[in-house]
Design an enzyme around this catalytic site. Structure first.
Site, short mmCIF file in Angstrom:
data_model
loop_
_atom_site.label_atom_id
_atom_site.label_comp_id
_atom_site.label_asym_id
_atom_site.label_seq_id
_atom_site.Cartn_x
_atom_site.Cartn_y
_atom_site.Cartn_z
N GLY A 7 41.03 12.81 -15.71
CA GLY A 7 40.44 12.51 -14.41
C GLY A 7 40.11 13.80 -13.68
N GLY A 10 37.64 14.14 -10.37
CA GLY A 10 37.86 13.45 -9.09
C GLY A 10 38.24 14.40 -7.97
N GLN A 11 38.62 13.81 -6.82
CA GLN A 11 38.93 14.62 -5.63
C GLN A 11 40.11 15.56 -5.89
OE1 GLN A 11 40.87 12.70 -2.41
NE2 GLN A 11 40.20 14.17 -0.87
N ASP A 31 36.90 13.72 -18.25
CA ASP A 31 36.47 12.84 -17.17
C ASP A 31 35.25 12.06 -17.66
OD1 ASP A 31 37.08 12.73 -13.96
OD2 ASP A 31 35.02 12.12 -14.41
N ARG A 33 32.66 11.68 -16.00
CA ARG A 33 31.47 12.38 -15.53
C ARG A 33 31.38 13.77 -16.14
NH1 ARG A 33 33.39 11.61 -9.35
NH2 ARG A 33 35.34 11.47 -10.47
N TYR A 159 47.13 -1.14 -5.79
CA TYR A 159 47.24 0.31 -6.02
C TYR A 159 48.69 0.76 -5.85
CZ TYR A 159 46.73 5.26 -4.65
OH TYR A 159 46.86 6.63 -4.52
N LYS A 163 51.53 2.29 -8.46
CA LYS A 163 52.24 3.56 -8.24
C LYS A 163 53.75 3.37 -8.41
CE LYS A 163 48.73 6.15 -7.87
NZ LYS A 163 48.45 7.00 -9.04
C1 AKB Z 1 44.55 5.73 -0.32
O1 AKB Z 1 44.26 5.71 0.88
O2 AKB Z 1 44.49 4.74 -1.06
C2 AKB Z 1 45.02 7.04 -0.91
C3 AKB Z 1 46.50 7.12 -0.89
C4 AKB Z 1 47.24 7.09 0.38
O3 AKB Z 1 47.12 7.23 -1.92
N1 AKB Z 1 44.47 8.13 -0.19
#
Ligand code: AKB
Length: 335
Positions: A7, A10-11, A31, A33, A159, A163
């Protein structure tokens, strides 16, 4: 360090690669890209040229276990930075892909380390403040100063679920002796590269607008929104310093790291002091991202990271804003 950055475009990846190359580490990258289409744009390809590293950038699916195995062996990687992820907002819109990119690819990397466990490969995994979520029956959420081992990692986004699950899965592989897994819980990250689908993006949007001289912008958050943030330079340094920390000194596999926690209104005021006339039209609420932000801690306690591997941030709010306004303008000038 012989690093493989998955990755890389990415940012986080683009700034991590810049830091690793600048510090003299051997770096291979993957990546979807090409480098010139990464979050850093053509500047990334120029950077690789400068370090003679262009042929170590692989335009490939970094979530494909076969690709990763080939790269780990070819470059004899001792450290894998696992960065591919769908963030909180995009993850809610595409949960299947969020699970596949965030979780299945991590499991593939951990299995690969298991198959090569004699090499004790390090896996560095960015977790997030999104690992936290609303505390049942506690109005107002977490008290300020949430500790690394706080019970109640009950995320409200998929998300965040990936994590927490990633932290736990990695810790289990480490416990079995199959991988040297280490993780930091990142706050919202601010840099000169555009972010990709997070809820903390409101702050990046404000910074970009101010840097480009836009004086009146609409945001999707309330003025009193407060979550932790960090300059990307501090964030990538944290990943590398955690990777380099002696294992004997670490009591856990996942660490909070913290820097600043301005409210959205305080951030806007700091920008207005530098960009005359800069104003923000606040939202009354209602955007789903506001709900996610409200479910995260406002302030994190990162004492274990500071004590066990010497973590410290270098950018306070003023230094961060001065640096990034300049960096965004300079990146724009070179596009
Ligand atoms: C998001 O906003 O999803 C991310 C994070 C807080 O992990 N920047």
């Amino acid at each position: 360090m012989r690093a493989l950055v998955l990755g890389a475009g990415g940012q986080v990846g683009t700034d991590l690669v810049r830091f690793l190359l600048g510090s003299g580490h051997a770096v291979a990258m993957a990546d979807l890209r090409p480098a010139a289409a990464s979050a850093a744009g053509p500047a990334m390809a120029a950077l690789l040229d400068r370090y003679g590293a262009g042929d170590r950038w692989h335009t490939a699916d970094a979530t494909d276990a076969t690709v990763v195995a080939r790269l780990v062996d070819r470059y004899e990687a001792d450290t894998i930075f696992h960065l591919p992820a769908l963030l909180s907002a995009t993850g809610e819109r595409d949960p299947e892909r969020c699970w596949a990119v965030n979780m299945e690819s991590l499991r593939g990397v951990l299995d690969l380390c298991r198959a090569r466990s004699s090499r004790s490969i390090k896996v560095i995994f960015p977790s997030s403040i999104a690992a936290f979520g609303p505390l049942p029956g506690v109005p107002g959420g977490y008290p300020d100063g949430v500790a690394s081992n706080e019970i109640g990692l009950l995320p409200s986004t998929l998300y965040g679920v990936t994590k927490v699950a990633g932290e736990l899965l990695g810790a289990w592989y480490a416990h079995r002796g199959w991988a040297d897994f280490r993780s930091v819980r990142f706050p919202g990250l601010l840099s000169a590269a555009p972010p990709g689908g997070g809820s903390t993006d409101f702050a990046n949007e404000m910074l970009f607008a101010a840097a480009r001289g836009e004086t009146s912008i609409q945001t999707f958050v309330r003025a009193d929104t407060r979550v932790p943030f960090m300059h990307m330079d501090d964030a990538v340094r944290a990943l590398v310093e955690l990777a380099q920390a002696p294992a004997a000194g670490l009591t856990r596999r996942a660490f909070n790291i913290a820097a600043i926690s301005p409210s959205a209104e305080e951030l806007a005021a700091a920008l207005a002091r530098r960009v005359p006339g800069f104003t923000v039209r606040w939202s009354a609420g209602g955007d789903p991202r506001q709900g996610f932000l409200d479910s995260w801690p406002r302030v994190l306690d990162d004492a274990p990271a500071r004590e066990e591997w010497g973590w410290h941030h270098q950018f306070d709010l003023d230094r961060l804003i001065d640096d990034l306004l300049g960096a965004i303008r300079s990146a724009d000038a070179h596009r």
